[in-house]
Write a protein that holds these residues in place. Structure first.
Motif, short mmCIF file in Angstrom:
data_model
loop_
_atom_site.label_atom_id
_atom_site.label_comp_id
_atom_site.label_asym_id
_atom_site.label_seq_id
_atom_site.Cartn_x
_atom_site.Cartn_y
_atom_site.Cartn_z
N ASN A 7 41.78 36.08 44.87
CA ASN A 7 41.38 35.25 43.73
C ASN A 7 42.47 34.32 43.24
OD1 ASN A 7 38.72 36.21 43.38
ND2 ASN A 7 39.51 38.07 42.49
N GLY A 8 43.70 34.52 43.69
CA GLY A 8 44.81 33.74 43.13
C GLY A 8 45.15 34.30 41.76
N PRO A 9 46.03 33.66 41.04
CA PRO A 9 46.38 34.16 39.71
C PRO A 9 45.11 34.36 38.87
CG PRO A 9 47.86 32.40 40.34
CD PRO A 9 46.76 32.44 41.38
N THR A 10 44.96 35.57 38.37
CA THR A 10 43.72 35.92 37.67
C THR A 10 43.98 36.97 36.60
OG1 THR A 10 41.40 36.48 38.05
CG2 THR A 10 43.02 37.75 39.28
N GLY A 11 43.01 37.15 35.74
CA GLY A 11 43.14 38.13 34.67
C GLY A 11 42.88 39.55 35.14
N ALA A 12 43.47 40.50 34.42
CA ALA A 12 43.27 41.91 34.73
C ALA A 12 41.80 42.30 34.60
CB ALA A 12 44.13 42.78 33.81
N ASP A 13 41.08 41.66 33.68
CA ASP A 13 39.66 41.97 33.50
C ASP A 13 38.86 41.61 34.74
OD1 ASP A 13 40.26 39.26 32.94
OD2 ASP A 13 38.43 39.02 31.75
N VAL A 14 39.21 40.50 35.39
CA VAL A 14 38.52 40.09 36.62
C VAL A 14 38.83 41.08 37.74
CG1 VAL A 14 38.37 38.29 38.40
CG2 VAL A 14 38.48 37.66 35.97
N ILE A 15 40.08 41.50 37.83
CA ILE A 15 40.46 42.46 38.87
C ILE A 15 39.72 43.77 38.65
CG2 ILE A 15 42.38 43.78 39.86
CD1 ILE A 15 44.19 41.39 39.12
N ASP B 84 57.02 48.06 39.85
CA ASP B 84 57.55 48.11 41.22
C ASP B 84 57.79 46.73 41.81
OD1 ASP B 84 57.44 50.86 41.00
OD2 ASP B 84 55.57 51.05 42.12
N GLY B 85 57.60 45.67 41.01
CA GLY B 85 57.91 44.32 41.44
C GLY B 85 56.89 43.69 42.38
N MET B 86 55.67 44.22 42.40
CA MET B 86 54.66 43.69 43.31
C MET B 86 53.77 42.63 42.66
SD MET B 86 53.55 46.95 45.58
CE MET B 86 54.44 48.42 45.13
N ILE B 87 53.72 42.63 41.33
CA ILE B 87 53.00 41.59 40.60
C ILE B 87 53.84 41.15 39.42
CG2 ILE B 87 50.68 42.46 41.21
CD1 ILE B 87 50.56 43.39 38.14
N GLU B 88 53.47 40.00 38.89
CA GLU B 88 54.03 39.55 37.61
C GLU B 88 52.85 39.23 36.73
OE1 GLU B 88 56.34 36.17 38.77
OE2 GLU B 88 58.07 37.39 39.32
N ARG B 89 53.02 39.48 35.44
CA ARG B 89 51.98 39.11 34.48
C ARG B 89 52.58 38.12 33.50
NH1 ARG B 89 49.08 44.75 32.91
NH2 ARG B 89 51.20 45.55 32.94
N GLY B 90 51.91 36.97 33.39
CA GLY B 90 52.40 35.93 32.51
C GLY B 90 51.27 35.39 31.66
N PRO B 91 51.57 34.46 30.77
CA PRO B 91 50.54 33.92 29.88
C PRO B 91 49.49 33.12 30.65
CG PRO B 91 52.65 32.81 29.55
CD PRO B 91 52.89 33.90 30.53
N HIS B 92 48.27 33.23 30.20
CA HIS B 92 47.16 32.46 30.75
C HIS B 92 47.35 31.00 30.31
CE1 HIS B 92 43.09 31.00 31.41
NE2 HIS B 92 42.88 32.06 32.16
N PRO B 93 47.17 30.04 31.23
CA PRO B 93 47.42 28.64 30.84
C PRO B 93 46.46 28.10 29.78
CG PRO B 93 46.53 28.78 33.07
CD PRO B 93 46.80 30.17 32.62
N ASP B 94 45.25 28.69 29.67
CA ASP B 94 44.26 28.18 28.72
C ASP B 94 44.06 29.07 27.50
OD1 ASP B 94 43.78 26.07 30.50
OD2 ASP B 94 42.29 27.25 31.59
N ASP B 95 44.61 30.29 27.54
CA ASP B 95 44.36 31.24 26.45
C ASP B 95 45.61 32.10 26.29
OD1 ASP B 95 43.55 33.22 24.71
OD2 ASP B 95 41.68 33.66 25.75
N GLY B 96 46.41 31.80 25.29
CA GLY B 96 47.66 32.51 25.06
C GLY B 96 47.51 33.99 24.77
N ARG B 97 46.30 34.43 24.44
CA ARG B 97 46.08 35.86 24.16
C ARG B 97 45.91 36.66 25.43
NH1 ARG B 97 40.84 34.91 20.86
NH2 ARG B 97 40.73 33.49 22.60
N ARG B 98 45.60 35.98 26.53
CA ARG B 98 45.37 36.66 27.80
C ARG B 98 46.59 36.52 28.71
NH1 ARG B 98 40.58 34.42 30.66
NH2 ARG B 98 40.86 36.26 31.94
N ARG B 99 46.65 37.41 29.69
CA ARG B 99 47.72 37.36 30.68
C ARG B 99 47.12 37.19 32.06
NH1 ARG B 99 51.64 42.19 29.68
NH2 ARG B 99 53.08 40.89 30.82
N VAL B 100 47.88 36.55 32.94
CA VAL B 100 47.44 36.30 34.31
C VAL B 100 48.29 37.12 35.26
CG1 VAL B 100 47.26 34.53 36.10
CG2 VAL B 100 46.65 33.99 33.75
N VAL B 101 47.63 37.73 36.24
CA VAL B 101 48.31 38.54 37.25
C VAL B 101 48.57 37.66 38.47
CG1 VAL B 101 48.07 40.51 38.82
CG2 VAL B 101 47.19 40.65 36.46
#
Length: 139
Positions: A48-56, A77-94
């Motif tokens: 899916n590319g960078p996506t939200g935890a809810d989608v996963i 374990d350094g396998m993913i990073e979670r950062g801010p969602h570009p369109d919604d600062g309340r969500r994070r993107v994996v």
């Protein structure tokens, strides 16, 4: 008379085969530092590319809390990073890291070694899953 798998009801045979494969797969994944749930999360995130935890979680068909624990381990374990969602600062993107991609590639090799892809088997197993998800009629 011996209890021959060829004589078992199909449900018992399918369940026993699934457990045997899953045990071996889990053991091999643990040997390289992965869990089955982590592999599923990495696979979904990579597709899916960078996506939200809810989608996963929804794609994996697990509860968000369950996926959250898996993602916490993957991030630790350094396998993913979670950062801010570009369109919604309340969500994070994996996003899967290079280390996560390497681990996913390793796990895919384990899967192929354990159970080579057989188009006929894939077709039959897919049919079983589709049938199991179909609404049941009441008699």
């Amino acid at each position: 008379m011996e209890d021959e798998p060829a004589q078992w009801p199909i449900g018992r045979l399918l369940a026993a085969a699934a457990r045997a494969v899953e045990r071996e797969w889990d053991e091999r994944l643990r040997a390289v530092g992965l869990q089955h749930a982590a592999l599923i999360a990495l696979d979904i995130a990579l597709r899916n590319g960078p996506t939200g935890a809810d989608v996963i979680a929804r794609t994996a068909r697990v509860q968000p809390q369950t996926m959250s624990r898996t993602l916490e381990r993957l991030e630790r374990d350094g396998m993913i990073e979670r950062g801010p969602h570009p369109d919604d600062g309340r969500r994070r993107v994996v996003t899967v890291t290079e280390h996560g991609r390497t681990m996913w590639d390793t796990a895919k090799h384990i899967e192929r070694d354990l159970l080579p892809d057989d188009p006929e088997l894939r077709r039959h197993l897919t049919a079983v899953l589709v049938a199991a998800r179909a609404p049941r009629r009441r008699s």
